[in-house]
Design a protein around this motif. Structure first.
Motif, short mmCIF file in Angstrom:
data_model
loop_
_atom_site.label_atom_id
_atom_site.label_comp_id
_atom_site.label_asym_id
_atom_site.label_seq_id
_atom_site.Cartn_x
_atom_site.Cartn_y
_atom_site.Cartn_z
N TYR A 49 0.87 -1.17 0.00
CA TYR A 49 0.00 0.00 0.00
C TYR A 49 0.91 1.22 0.00
N GLY A 50 1.06 1.84 -1.14
CA GLY A 50 1.98 2.97 -1.25
C GLY A 50 1.92 3.57 -2.64
N TYR A 51 2.87 4.44 -2.95
CA TYR A 51 2.90 5.09 -4.26
C TYR A 51 3.51 4.15 -5.30
N LEU A 52 3.03 4.29 -6.52
CA LEU A 52 3.57 3.51 -7.64
C LEU A 52 3.82 4.41 -8.84
N THR A 53 4.78 4.04 -9.65
CA THR A 53 5.03 4.71 -10.92
C THR A 53 5.07 3.64 -12.01
N VAL A 54 4.43 3.94 -13.13
CA VAL A 54 4.51 3.00 -14.26
C VAL A 54 5.10 3.73 -15.46
N SER A 55 5.77 2.99 -16.32
CA SER A 55 6.17 3.58 -17.59
C SER A 55 5.58 2.76 -18.72
N ILE A 56 5.13 3.50 -19.73
CA ILE A 56 4.51 2.90 -20.91
C ILE A 56 5.32 3.34 -22.12
N THR A 57 5.86 2.38 -22.83
CA THR A 57 6.69 2.68 -24.00
C THR A 57 5.94 2.27 -25.26
N HIS A 58 6.15 3.04 -26.32
CA HIS A 58 5.54 2.86 -27.66
C HIS A 58 4.10 3.38 -27.79
N PRO A 59 3.62 4.28 -26.91
CA PRO A 59 2.22 4.73 -27.11
C PRO A 59 2.08 5.48 -28.43
N GLU A 60 0.94 5.28 -29.04
CA GLU A 60 0.64 5.90 -30.34
C GLU A 60 0.66 7.43 -30.23
N GLU A 61 0.12 7.96 -29.13
CA GLU A 61 -0.10 9.41 -29.01
C GLU A 61 1.02 10.12 -28.25
N ILE A 62 2.23 9.56 -28.26
CA ILE A 62 3.30 10.08 -27.40
C ILE A 62 3.54 11.59 -27.59
N GLY A 67 0.89 1.25 -29.44
CA GLY A 67 1.40 1.76 -30.72
C GLY A 67 2.69 1.10 -31.10
N LYS A 68 3.36 1.71 -32.07
CA LYS A 68 4.67 1.17 -32.44
C LYS A 68 5.69 2.28 -32.64
N THR A 69 5.50 3.37 -31.85
CA THR A 69 6.51 4.42 -31.88
C THR A 69 7.73 3.91 -31.11
N GLY A 70 8.91 4.43 -31.45
CA GLY A 70 10.11 4.08 -30.69
C GLY A 70 10.61 2.68 -30.94
N ARG A 71 10.91 2.38 -32.13
CA ARG A 71 11.52 1.09 -32.50
C ARG A 71 10.72 -0.14 -32.05
N ALA A 72 9.52 -0.22 -32.50
CA ALA A 72 8.71 -1.41 -32.21
C ALA A 72 8.28 -2.00 -33.54
N THR A 73 8.20 -3.30 -33.59
CA THR A 73 7.84 -3.93 -34.87
C THR A 73 6.32 -4.02 -35.06
N GLY A 74 5.59 -4.16 -33.95
CA GLY A 74 4.13 -4.21 -34.07
C GLY A 74 3.51 -3.43 -32.94
#
Ligand code: ZN
Length: 238
Positions: free
Chosen positions: A74-87, A106-113
């Motif tokens: 029970y505390g603070y959390l941080t998440v990171s999401i890589t390759h979002p379409e709307e970055i 999405g596939k921004t930032g060197r993603a194949t799919g």
């Protein structure tokens, strides 16, 4: 996400997540599935390179209050999401309520799919570090923890695939750990798994708790910001 489809996990030497706890999540049909805020959150860091095809595109979101996790944290959390379409449309300081749509995979930032590369960290600090092992290196979120230990799946999520090369990433739904108190006289929640331990609070008949794990015949439960042990004899699964 509404469909959980692990397309690459960690803990396997043949993945590109050798030094992290990252999960790649592809949607239903590796299409355009939405990514929804796992908790009330604010954007605390962004990588928005001009050339979104060549460099990492990542958004960090930090919880604006303490979050309850499937493992009882029970505390603070941080998440990171890589390759979002709307970055490129995202802005520092944007706030989301739990369940709000943040972006689409999405596939921004060197993603194949189309997919997202998800990492979870304990605490409020948003950032990453470069980890090196031999001639392999990988960027890893600071204070990394295993996503499935800290984030619930949505109650109505479809768990399509939670394994990757024999590793299983067991996402739990909140509804899976909901219990009801059955005690006309009230049920003591205690600091430890014994009647000798101090009382934290007394739960009422029909109160709903979330139970995270058992110790002997005691369950470690959460109820309105209070956590402690109750006897399993007075709990029934909802
Ligand atoms: Zn990845």
């Amino acid at each position: 996400m509404k469909v959980i489809n692990v397309t690459q996990g960690y803990g396997n030497s043949s993945s590109s997540h050798k030094l992290s706890y990252a999960l790649d999540l592809g949607g239903k049909d590796a299409g355009k599935d939405g990514v929804y805020a796992p908790f009330d959150a604010v954007i605390t860091k962004l990588y928005q390179p001009k050339d979104t095809k060549k460099q990492a595109t990542t958004v960090w979101l930090t919880s604006t209050k303490k979050v309850l996790s499937p493992n009882g944290y029970y505390g603070y959390l941080t998440v990171s999401i890589t390759h979002p379409e709307e970055i490129l449309k995202m802005k520092l300081g944007t706030k989301y309520k739990q369940g709000d749509l943040i972006c689409y995979e999405g596939k921004t930032g060197r993603a194949t799919g189309n997919h997202i590369h998800l990492e979870v960290a304990k605490g409020k600090k948003a950032g990453r570090q470069r980890k090196v092992s031999g001639n392999y290196s990988e960027y890893v979120i600071l204070n990394a923890v295993k996503p499935q230990d800290y984030l619930f799946a949505l109650d109505d999520a479809i768990i399509k695939n939670n394994t990757y090369k024999k590793n299983k990433y067991n996402f739990i739904k909140e509804k899976d750990i909901k219990y009801k108190v059955n005690s006309k006289t009230g049920l003591n929640m205690r600091k430890g798994p014994s009647t000798k331990d101090d009382i934290v609070t007394t739960l009422k008949n029909n109160d709903i708790v979330l139970k995270f794990y058992n110790k002997n015949n005691w369950g470690y439960v959460y109820h309105y910001e209070k956590m402690g042990f109750v006897s399993n004899n007075y709990l029934s699964k909802l």
